[in-house]
Design an enzyme around this catalytic site. Structure first.
Site, PDB file in Angstrom:
ATOM      1  N   TYR A   1      45.035  40.511  39.907  1.00 15.15           N
ATOM      2  CA  TYR A   1      43.991  39.895  40.726  1.00 15.15           C
ATOM      3  C   TYR A   1      42.632  39.876  40.035  1.00 15.15           C
ATOM      4  CZ  TYR A   1      42.830  44.518  42.946  1.00 15.15           C
ATOM      5  OH  TYR A   1      42.475  45.803  43.220  1.00 15.15           O
ATOM      6  N   GLU A   2      41.767  38.995  40.551  1.00 14.35           N
ATOM      7  CA  GLU A   2      40.492  38.642  39.922  1.00 14.35           C
ATOM      8  C   GLU A   2      40.691  38.056  38.522  1.00 14.35           C
ATOM      9  OE1 GLU A   2      38.260  38.488  41.927  1.00 14.35           O
ATOM     10  OE2 GLU A   2      38.939  39.884  43.448  1.00 14.35           O
ATOM     11  N   GLY A   3      41.825  37.419  38.322  1.00  8.88           N
ATOM     12  CA  GLY A   3      42.134  36.795  37.043  1.00  8.88           C
ATOM     13  C   GLY A   3      43.091  37.648  36.240  1.00  8.88           C
TER      14      GLY A   3
ATOM     15  N   ARG B   1      35.433  41.503  38.499  1.00  9.18           N
ATOM     16  CA  ARG B   1      36.281  41.786  37.344  1.00  9.18           C
ATOM     17  C   ARG B   1      35.907  43.109  36.698  1.00  9.18           C
ATOM     18  NH1 ARG B   1      36.858  35.650  34.701  1.00  9.18           N
ATOM     19  NH2 ARG B   1      38.477  34.978  36.181  1.00  9.18           N
TER      20      ARG B   1
END
Length: 613
Positions: free
Chosen positions: A442-444, A302
């Site tokens: 992406y990655e949250g 992140r």
């Protein structure tokens, strides 16, 4: 348009804002002198400009290709990756004991930003490998570390993160991939994973997958998820890639952007390997703690994706500025003898300055955050370590969310600066916009980052970390006020506006915090209805704080208080102007976002009335 590493701004941000000298003085960094850092910056700039940046357009036009389970990356990718690995770039921040160079995270952050600016699609492969290394070094057994980490650090092997399944996107409780224990201590893994970046490629000898799966007797939900290492090739006794495992690429996704990066659908347990039915995997840590372990990798990823936002914004800004200086169109609003370059037009200047301010503000956020982790890991004083770790953990969702959302805005402005030509693929401006759009996802997603910021960071400690940060900001307000007293009229006006709007943004965040504290117990939906606005407010405030600090430094150097300044006056004037613009045009957004946060109950009611739910 070619890309050039903004080495002057990187060095300024490292030294004046991120406190590089203090970091290099920490225990464990005795070999990392200022001269070594400068050498790394120069060599990294040469490498990415010459070897990586030319791949950006190539990968967009000639994407990775899947055929019968094998993936061929775009022309030049494999050769560039070999050069990357041979140069030791993968091991920049990893420990010397494992073959890395052991440099501070804040130094590695500069190199990571540059490779992402040069070619975002290419850089995703080493980004994920870093996360696998960190996860194995933190929770992997000695056997797993000995088997996999040296080859990952050297770049001989690459790594991936396997979370998502067709029925389980962000809701990892729905994961269905199974891992059945075997008598020899291994597991047989079967299931399907989607959206796996560099899940299959031709750039390295082996691919090491970190896979979330469930054992047969695991509890339901997220408490029953375990983490496994599943290599493409099982390592032989001599450490070389050996038997082909039962994990295969079924297809590649066709995407809006980052075309050069292969995004794979992986099938585990299809019976196509040389090991029989089911991919052979090895448990990382203890059963049913997989999600906890994966978050080690997720946090690293992140932060890295937030840096990708800064990187792409830098690339888009460079291209837009170059185009605006060359494109002649229209007369100056104050009058001119003929058409002028569009960089002369006030609104084009506004867009370009917005792009530069968001980019440099994001860069300062990311470097200061990385420096905090270095202090948290290496400072001899326990209280200092704890304070910096709390700051780092608070900042990771802000860096990820704010910098990636800013990248979309900057890339969109870049298209606008190009006008109609920006909508034409040949100029390259559209690629930046397409590539940027995945970053807040992406990655949250940004909402996941915002929910983490509020739920795990703010509400858990009652806003103590945020208040402590605001206390530090007051010191910057005082420094700005002192600078006004010695500035000429024009500079004093800019410093005063920056100071005043920074103070208002601080008040806006404080009002939002008070609202959330009052409301959380009675109407939690009202709090989370404003989670993304609060994250963006915090990003604007934190970036504005860093730009305020930069303004103080630039003013002091320009006034001659430090005759030994290593920064050219032209650079200092440009940096000061960007800080003033951030204060005038970006910081005022904070008040509006605070109002949105405080209207959370209304937003929740509106959703019900509008029959959205």
């Amino acid at each position: 348009m070619s890309y050039h590493v903004p080495i002057a701004d990187i060095r300024f941000t490292l030294k004046e804002l991120a406190g590089l000298d203090e970091i290099l003085a920490l225990p464990g960094y005795e070999e990392a002198s200022a001269d070594v850092v400068d050498a790394v910056l120069r060599e990294n700039a040469r490498f990415v400009e010459e070897a990586v940046a030319p791949l950006n357009r190539i990968g967009d036009r000639e994407p990775a290709v899947w055929r019968d389970g094998a993936v061929t990356t775009p022309p030049g990718y494999a050769a560039a990756y070999r050069t990357y690995a041979e140069g030791g770039w993968q091991g920049l921040l990893h420990p010397l004991a494992w073959g890395g160079q052991g440099l501070p995270k804040v130094v590695a952050a500069t190199a990571n930003e540059n490779i992402n600016s040069a070619c975002l699609a290419f850089s995703l492969c080493p980004l994920l490998t870093d996360g696998v290394i960190e996860a194995l070094l933190t929770v992997g057994s000695q056997t797993l570390r000995d088997t996999y980490v040296p080859n990952l650090v050297s770049g001989k092997w690459t790594g991936t993160m396997n979370l998502t399944e067709p029925q389980a996107g962000s809701d990892l409780a729905q994961i269905a991939t199974r891992a059945v224990p075997q008598p020899d201590g291994s597991y047989r893994v079967s299931g399907q994973k989607i959206f796996i970046t560099y899940g299959e490629h031709d750039m390295a000898e082996n691919i090491v997958h970190l896979v979330l799966a469930r054992t047969p007797d695991a509890p339901r939900g997220v408490k029953g998820i375990s983490l496994f290492v599943v290599p493409k090739f099982l390592p032989a006794a001599d450490g070389a890639p050996g038997t082909r495992n039962d994990v295969w690429c079924a297809s590649l996704e066709h995407k809006l952007g980052i075309h050069g990066s292969p995004t794979a659908v992986l099938i585990y347990g299809g019976g196509k390997g040389e090991v029989g039915e089911g991919a052979i995997g090895y448990l990382v840590g203890e059963e049913n703690r997989g999600l906890e372990y994966m978050f080690i990798m997720m946090n690293a990823a992140r932060y890295a994706v937030g840096q990708q936002g800064v990187a792409l914004a830098e690339r888009a800004t460079q291209q837009a500025l170059a185009y605006a200086r060359e494109r002649v169109q229209g007369r100056a609003v104050e009058g001119s003898s003929g058409p002028v370059a569009i960089v002369r037009h006030p609104d084009v200047q506004r867009m370009l300055l917005t792009m530069r301010a968001l980019t440099e503000g994001g860069r300062s956020l990311s470097y200061v955050t990385a420096a905090a982790l270095d202090l948290a890991n290496h400072h001899p004083d326990a209280e200092t370590r704890d304070r910096n770790r709390a700051f780092y953990e608070f900042m990771v969702p802000v860096v990820k969310g704010f910098c990636t959302e800013s990248a979309v805005e900057v890339a969109s402005l870049g298209v606008q600066v190009h006008g109609g030509m920006g909508y034409i693929e040949e100029t390259g401006a559209a690629q930046h916009y397409r590539d940027a759009r995945i970053l807040p996802i992406y990655e949250g997603t940004t909402a996941i980052q915002a929910n983490d910021l509020i739920g795990r960071k703010l509400l858990r400690d009652g806003g103590a970390t945020a208040r402590r940060i605001q206390q530090e900001m007051r010191g910057t307000l005082d420094a700005l006020q002192a600078a006004e007293a010695t500035a000429d009229a024009e500079a004093a006006a800019g410093l005063a506006l920056l100071r005043g709007n920074l103070a208002q943004a601080m008040q806006a965040q404080q009002q939002a915090l008070e609202f959330m504290a009052r409301t959380a117990m009675g109407n939690v939906r009202a709090v989370f209805a404003g989670s993304v606005p609060f994250l963006m407010l915090s990003g604007i405030l934190m970036a504005g704080w860093q730009m305020g600090r930069a303004a103080v430094v630039c003013h002091r150097r320009l006034e001659g208080a430090d005759a030994a300044s290593e920064w050219p006056r032209e650079f200092l004037r440009n940096k000061l102007a960007t800080a003033f613009f951030f204060g005038a045009h970006i910081l005022p957004r904070a008040a509006a976002l605070s109002a949105v946060v405080q209207a959370g109950a209304v937003a929740d009611t509106c959703a019900a009335y509008a029959d959205i739910a």
